[in-house]
Enzyme design. Structure first.
Site, mmCIF file in Angstrom:
data_model
loop_
_atom_site.group_PDB
_atom_site.id
_atom_site.type_symbol
_atom_site.label_atom_id
_atom_site.label_comp_id
_atom_site.label_asym_id
_atom_site.label_seq_id
_atom_site.Cartn_x
_atom_site.Cartn_y
_atom_site.Cartn_z
ATOM 1 N N LYS A 1 5.406 38.771 -76.565
ATOM 2 C CA LYS A 1 4.946 38.700 -77.946
ATOM 3 C C LYS A 1 3.452 38.461 -77.910
ATOM 4 C CE LYS A 1 5.492 38.730 -82.377
ATOM 5 N NZ LYS A 1 6.136 39.809 -83.130
ATOM 6 N N SER B 1 5.778 43.228 -78.393
ATOM 7 C CA SER B 1 5.778 43.215 -79.847
ATOM 8 C C SER B 1 4.583 42.415 -80.322
ATOM 9 C CB SER B 1 7.080 42.592 -80.372
ATOM 10 O OG SER B 1 7.058 42.459 -81.772
#
Length: 375
Positions: free
Chosen positions: A168, A238
């Protein structure tokens, strides 16, 4: 947990009615299935747009922090340092919002599966990045270091035993761009949406460097988003507005693990490719997608995958229009398409499909990993 202490790792997929709904998690806790203090990582699919202004990711992460804090005896803010929270926005098409919850505890001697490799998990965090560092060498190098730290945390010695690395990463906002400019520095881009791609790309290159898939000398600023020959077969990244540094989850296998799960990975060559996944299920897990549909439905915990619209504008020689749609961004089209393709094999729609696959698998394709309960 010491990297050399045998791990008992488990994973549970929990549906949710919204990004802040943890009632399903609470039910598992009350049933004795989940121990909150054992939760080491959460990968969530939330129903936002997956773009810069998708605050469902932040909402979900905040809900988890507030839920876990009293169980762990810390503040909600401190949970971020203890648990890897990765929330990926976008459940277009048939994809169903859910959380994949990973637990880890020290294994009891009788639980260890001798002579077999089973699932292990490790986590790590980078430092926060300055706006001018995102999408550049600083992010590449820091991500590579964090992946290696997460491998040590998991007790993985060989990169060959790593099957999926979930990262992330942060993105740029107008305020961050103005901050850099005010200090006489420039950012890799001034377009906030474009910054998501740069941040994902640099992070993926860092994964590839850490796993020996990419020559560090080639993972330069100039390569980010430009050298399409560089990619990792196991990176999934992401981007989000809810953090300033990278969070890394390494999923792999090791002997001495007491997990009832195994993990394997394959590559999708394009958005409609299921051949690699079908081969993976047959050869790694002994599950035939045609003959063993009921068994797959019972044993498959989740599929973890990346998706992107092919940058050359074609899928198997025919033109697609995902890159030309001014109403819906191509990442949203890609998630919907790949989600449906994988659901046709898995027979379920609570799948972790993340959009934007820059340097994550070949152009137009992406990595896919299967988590399977084997014992």
């Amino acid at each position: 947990m010491s990297a050399r202490v045998p791990q008992h790792v488990d994973a549970h997929v929990v549906p949710c009615r919204g990004p802040g709904d943890l009632s399903g998690v609470q039910a598992l806790v009350e049933a004795g299935v989940l121990e909150p203090r054992d939760i080491v990582a959460v990968m969530g699919k939330t129903e936002g747009n997956g773009c810069v202004n998708d605050h469902t990711r932040d909402f979900a992460a905040m809900a988890w922090c507030h839920y876990l804090a009293p169980h762990r005896g810390c503040t909600p803010q401190a949970v971020h340092a203890q648990v890897a929270l990765v929330m990926s926005g976008g459940t277009e098409g048939v994809l169903s919002p859910h959380f994949t919850v990973f637990t880890r505890r020290a294994a009891l001697p009788h639980e260890v599966v001798e002579g077999e490799k089973r699932l292990v998990v490790g986590i790590a965090h980078t430092r926060d990045f300055a706006p001018e560092e995102m999408g550049r060498q600083a992010q590449i190098a820091a991500t590579a270091e964090a992946v290696q730290a997460a491998m040590r945390d998991a007790g993985i010695d060989s990169a060959a035993d790593v099957h999926f690395v979930q990262v992330k990463c942060p993105l740029l906002t107008s305020a961050k761009v103005d901050d850099a400019l005010g200090r006489g520095l420039d950012t890799v881009t001034r377009d906030t949406y474009e910054s998501m791609g740069y941040s994902r790309a640099a992070s993926a290159l860092g994964v590839g460097v850490a796993l020996g898939e990419i020559d560090p000398a080639r993972a330069t600023d100039a390569a980010v988003l430009h050298d399409t020959s560089l990619h990792s077969a196991r990176a999934s990244v992401s981007a989000g507005i809810e953090l300033e540094g990278n969070v890394v989850i390494v999923l792999g296998e090791a002997t001495g693990s007491a997990s009832p799960l195994r993990i394997g990975h394959a590559l999708m060559r394009d958005a409609v490719d299921t051949a690699g996944l079908r081969t993976l299920l047959r050869e790694h897990f002994g599950l035939d997608p045609e003959a063993d549909a009921a068994l797959i439905a019972q044993q498959l915990v989740n599929l973890l995958a990346k998706a992107e619209a092919s940058p050359d504008g074609r899928v198997r020689g025919l033109r697609h229009t995902m890159l030309n749609d001014s109403d819906i961004h191509s990442t949203r089209h890609a998630r919907a398409a790949v989600g449906a393709v994988l659901a046709s094999v898995a027979g379920r729609t609570a799948l972790y499909v993340s959009g934007g696959a820059e340097h994550q698998g070949p152009p137009g394709g992406g990595p896919v990993a299967a988590l399977v309960r084997v014992g």
